[in-house]
Design a protein around this motif. Sequence first.
Motif, PDB file in Angstrom:
ATOM      1  N   GLU A  12       0.821  -1.217   0.000  1.00  0.00           N
ATOM      2  CA  GLU A  12       0.000   0.000   0.000  1.00  0.00           C
ATOM      3  C   GLU A  12       0.849   1.258   0.000  1.00  0.00           C
ATOM      4  O   GLU A  12       0.578   2.191  -0.741  1.00  0.00           O
ATOM      5  CB  GLU A  12      -0.911   0.032   1.233  1.00  0.00           C
ATOM      6  N   ILE A  13       1.863   1.301   0.852  1.00  0.00           N
ATOM      7  CA  ILE A  13       2.633   2.534   0.985  1.00  0.00           C
ATOM      8  C   ILE A  13       3.716   2.681  -0.073  1.00  0.00           C
ATOM      9  O   ILE A  13       4.176   3.785  -0.321  1.00  0.00           O
ATOM     10  CB  ILE A  13       3.220   2.709   2.408  1.00  0.00           C
ATOM     11  N   SER A  14       4.099   1.584  -0.714  1.00  0.00           N
ATOM     12  CA  SER A  14       5.157   1.667  -1.731  1.00  0.00           C
ATOM     13  C   SER A  14       4.617   1.740  -3.157  1.00  0.00           C
ATOM     14  O   SER A  14       5.290   2.239  -4.048  1.00  0.00           O
ATOM     15  CB  SER A  14       6.093   0.464  -1.625  1.00  0.00           C
ATOM     16  N   GLY A  15       3.414   1.199  -3.360  1.00  0.00           N
ATOM     17  CA  GLY A  15       2.881   1.146  -4.713  1.00  0.00           C
ATOM     18  C   GLY A  15       3.341  -0.071  -5.490  1.00  0.00           C
ATOM     19  O   GLY A  15       3.029  -0.231  -6.671  1.00  0.00           O
ATOM     20  N   VAL A  16       4.087  -0.962  -4.849  1.00  0.00           N
ATOM     21  CA  VAL A  16       4.512  -2.226  -5.464  1.00  0.00           C
ATOM     22  C   VAL A  16       3.479  -3.272  -5.065  1.00  0.00           C
ATOM     23  O   VAL A  16       3.090  -3.345  -3.901  1.00  0.00           O
ATOM     24  CB  VAL A  16       5.925  -2.643  -4.978  1.00  0.00           C
TER      25      VAL A  16
ATOM     26  N   ASN B 226      11.939   3.949  -0.481  1.00  0.00           N
ATOM     27  CA  ASN B 226      11.284   5.211  -0.148  1.00  0.00           C
ATOM     28  C   ASN B 226      10.182   4.995   0.885  1.00  0.00           C
ATOM     29  O   ASN B 226      10.063   5.749   1.846  1.00  0.00           O
ATOM     30  CB  ASN B 226      10.722   5.856  -1.417  1.00  0.00           C
ATOM     31  N   ALA B 227       9.391   3.954   0.703  1.00  0.00           N
ATOM     32  CA  ALA B 227       8.301   3.655   1.646  1.00  0.00           C
ATOM     33  C   ALA B 227       8.843   3.310   3.036  1.00  0.00           C
ATOM     34  O   ALA B 227       8.221   3.627   4.044  1.00  0.00           O
ATOM     35  CB  ALA B 227       7.449   2.508   1.114  1.00  0.00           C
TER      36      ALA B 227
ATOM     37  N   ILE C 112      -1.144   7.110  11.523  1.00  0.00           N
ATOM     38  CA  ILE C 112      -0.560   7.442  10.227  1.00  0.00           C
ATOM     39  C   ILE C 112      -0.766   6.288   9.252  1.00  0.00           C
ATOM     40  O   ILE C 112      -1.049   6.501   8.078  1.00  0.00           O
ATOM     41  CB  ILE C 112       0.937   7.791  10.374  1.00  0.00           C
ATOM     42  N   ASP C 113      -0.655   5.058   9.736  1.00  0.00           N
ATOM     43  CA  ASP C 113      -0.846   3.884   8.887  1.00  0.00           C
ATOM     44  C   ASP C 113      -2.232   3.843   8.260  1.00  0.00           C
ATOM     45  O   ASP C 113      -2.426   3.235   7.222  1.00  0.00           O
ATOM     46  CB  ASP C 113      -0.621   2.584   9.670  1.00  0.00           C
ATOM     47  N   GLU C 114      -3.207   4.503   8.879  1.00  0.00           N
ATOM     48  CA  GLU C 114      -4.567   4.496   8.359  1.00  0.00           C
ATOM     49  C   GLU C 114      -4.805   5.591   7.313  1.00  0.00           C
ATOM     50  O   GLU C 114      -5.844   5.619   6.669  1.00  0.00           O
ATOM     51  CB  GLU C 114      -5.561   4.641   9.509  1.00  0.00           C
ATOM     52  N   LEU C 115      -3.838   6.480   7.138  1.00  0.00           N
ATOM     53  CA  LEU C 115      -3.976   7.561   6.162  1.00  0.00           C
ATOM     54  C   LEU C 115      -3.719   7.062   4.750  1.00  0.00           C
ATOM     55  O   LEU C 115      -3.068   6.044   4.543  1.00  0.00           O
ATOM     56  CB  LEU C 115      -2.992   8.691   6.485  1.00  0.00           C
ATOM     57  N   ASP C 116      -4.168   7.849   3.781  1.00  0.00           N
ATOM     58  CA  ASP C 116      -3.887   7.497   2.389  1.00  0.00           C
ATOM     59  C   ASP C 116      -2.414   7.811   2.082  1.00  0.00           C
ATOM     60  O   ASP C 116      -1.749   8.541   2.818  1.00  0.00           O
ATOM     61  CB  ASP C 116      -4.809   8.270   1.434  1.00  0.00           C
ATOM     62  N   LEU C 117      -1.907   7.248   1.016  1.00  0.00           N
ATOM     63  CA  LEU C 117      -0.491   7.350   0.667  1.00  0.00           C
ATOM     64  C   LEU C 117      -0.036   8.794   0.522  1.00  0.00           C
ATOM     65  O   LEU C 117       1.034   9.156   1.000  1.00  0.00           O
ATOM     66  CB  LEU C 117      -0.209   6.573  -0.633  1.00  0.00           C
ATOM     67  N   ASN C 118      -0.809   9.652  -0.111  1.00  0.00           N
ATOM     68  CA  ASN C 118      -0.411  11.050  -0.300  1.00  0.00           C
ATOM     69  C   ASN C 118      -0.226  11.755   1.037  1.00  0.00           C
ATOM     70  O   ASN C 118       0.713  12.540   1.203  1.00  0.00           O
ATOM     71  CB  ASN C 118      -1.430  11.797  -1.162  1.00  0.00           C
ATOM     72  N   SER C 119      -1.095  11.490   1.994  1.00  0.00           N
ATOM     73  CA  SER C 119      -0.971  12.100   3.315  1.00  0.00           C
ATOM     74  C   SER C 119       0.276  11.605   4.030  1.00  0.00           C
ATOM     75  O   SER C 119       0.983  12.381   4.669  1.00  0.00           O
ATOM     76  CB  SER C 119      -2.209  11.794   4.161  1.00  0.00           C
ATOM     77  N   VAL C 120       0.554  10.311   3.930  1.00  0.00           N
ATOM     78  CA  VAL C 120       1.743   9.745   4.564  1.00  0.00           C
ATOM     79  C   VAL C 120       3.008  10.357   3.958  1.00  0.00           C
ATOM     80  O   VAL C 120       3.936  10.727   4.680  1.00  0.00           O
ATOM     81  CB  VAL C 120       1.761   8.203   4.429  1.00  0.00           C
ATOM     82  N   VAL C 121       3.043  10.490   2.644  1.00  0.00           N
ATOM     83  CA  VAL C 121       4.200  11.086   1.975  1.00  0.00           C
ATOM     84  C   VAL C 121       4.383  12.530   2.439  1.00  0.00           C
ATOM     85  O   VAL C 121       5.501  12.970   2.734  1.00  0.00           O
ATOM     86  CB  VAL C 121       4.061  11.003   0.435  1.00  0.00           C
ATOM     87  N   LEU C 122       3.300  13.288   2.524  1.00  0.00           N
ATOM     88  CA  LEU C 122       3.363  14.676   2.971  1.00  0.00           C
ATOM     89  C   LEU C 122       3.894  14.761   4.399  1.00  0.00           C
ATOM     90  O   LEU C 122       4.781  15.577   4.698  1.00  0.00           O
ATOM     91  CB  LEU C 122       1.984  15.331   2.875  1.00  0.00           C
ATOM     92  N   ILE C 123       3.388  13.924   5.287  1.00  0.00           N
ATOM     93  CA  ILE C 123       3.854  13.917   6.678  1.00  0.00           C
ATOM     94  C   ILE C 123       5.334  13.560   6.736  1.00  0.00           C
ATOM     95  O   ILE C 123       6.118  14.194   7.451  1.00  0.00           O
ATOM     96  CB  ILE C 123       3.013  12.949   7.538  1.00  0.00           C
ATOM     97  N   ASN C 124       5.739  12.559   5.959  1.00  0.00           N
ATOM     98  CA  ASN C 124       7.144  12.159   5.928  1.00  0.00           C
ATOM     99  C   ASN C 124       8.027  13.312   5.442  1.00  0.00           C
ATOM    100  O   ASN C 124       9.090  13.569   6.001  1.00  0.00           O
ATOM    101  CB  ASN C 124       7.326  10.920   5.049  1.00  0.00           C
ATOM    102  N   ASP C 125       7.571  14.026   4.406  1.00  0.00           N
ATOM    103  CA  ASP C 125       8.328  15.169   3.885  1.00  0.00           C
ATOM    104  C   ASP C 125       8.475  16.263   4.941  1.00  0.00           C
ATOM    105  O   ASP C 125       9.542  16.852   5.094  1.00  0.00           O
ATOM    106  CB  ASP C 125       7.662  15.739   2.630  1.00  0.00           C
ATOM    107  N   ILE C 126       7.412  16.533   5.675  1.00  0.00           N
ATOM    108  CA  ILE C 126       7.448  17.548   6.729  1.00  0.00           C
ATOM    109  C   ILE C 126       8.444  17.150   7.813  1.00  0.00           C
ATOM    110  O   ILE C 126       9.256  17.961   8.260  1.00  0.00           O
ATOM    111  CB  ILE C 126       6.035  17.769   7.326  1.00  0.00           C
ATOM    112  N   ILE C 127       8.394  15.899   8.225  1.00  0.00           N
ATOM    113  CA  ILE C 127       9.320  15.410   9.256  1.00  0.00           C
ATOM    114  C   ILE C 127      10.756  15.523   8.775  1.00  0.00           C
ATOM    115  O   ILE C 127      11.643  15.938   9.530  1.00  0.00           O
ATOM    116  CB  ILE C 127       8.965  13.966   9.662  1.00  0.00           C
ATOM    117  N   GLU C 128      11.013  15.163   7.525  1.00  0.00           N
ATOM    118  CA  GLU C 128      12.376  15.268   6.983  1.00  0.00           C
ATOM    119  C   GLU C 128      12.873  16.700   7.000  1.00  0.00           C
ATOM    120  O   GLU C 128      14.034  16.953   7.324  1.00  0.00           O
ATOM    121  CB  GLU C 128      12.428  14.703   5.566  1.00  0.00           C
ATOM    122  N   VAL C 129      12.008  17.661   6.663  1.00  0.00           N
ATOM    123  CA  VAL C 129      12.410  19.071   6.683  1.00  0.00           C
ATOM    124  C   VAL C 129      12.816  19.479   8.097  1.00  0.00           C
ATOM    125  O   VAL C 129      13.872  20.086   8.302  1.00  0.00           O
ATOM    126  CB  VAL C 129      11.273  19.979   6.158  1.00  0.00           C
TER     127      VAL C 129
END
Length: 111
Positions: free
Chosen positions: A22-26, A53-54, A88-105
């Motif tokens: 789900e989170i990787s798209g594979v 990435n996932a 977070i696991d219950e969120l859709d992939l786009n939301s998880v990616v956005l949260i991950n990007d924010i944390i990385e910043v």
Amino acid sequence: MDKERLKSIIKEHNLSYARLSEISGVSKRTIEGWFAKDKGFNPTINEFSKVANALGVSLDVLVGITPLSEPESFYGKYSKYKELLSQIDELDLNSVVLINDIIEVFYKRKK
């Protein structure tokens, strides 16, 4: 590429193949195929990149060139926040990616 290393990282992140899919798209079928006893471990670079990435690690970590370190593993670093991670696991992939990007910043600013 190291099948056992990938299996270990997936286990460390406490992810099922279905959730990783789900989170990787594979596709789940593809991921399960990598670990099937009667098949060789043969992910494409695109699939491996999506999984890395996932999992929040570099390709170097997945193939064993670089050791897995706490700062590189999102789930390893923040595992004490399991309740938040389960939400977070219950969120859709786009939301998880956005949260991950924010944390990385914020993480990069902290360094």
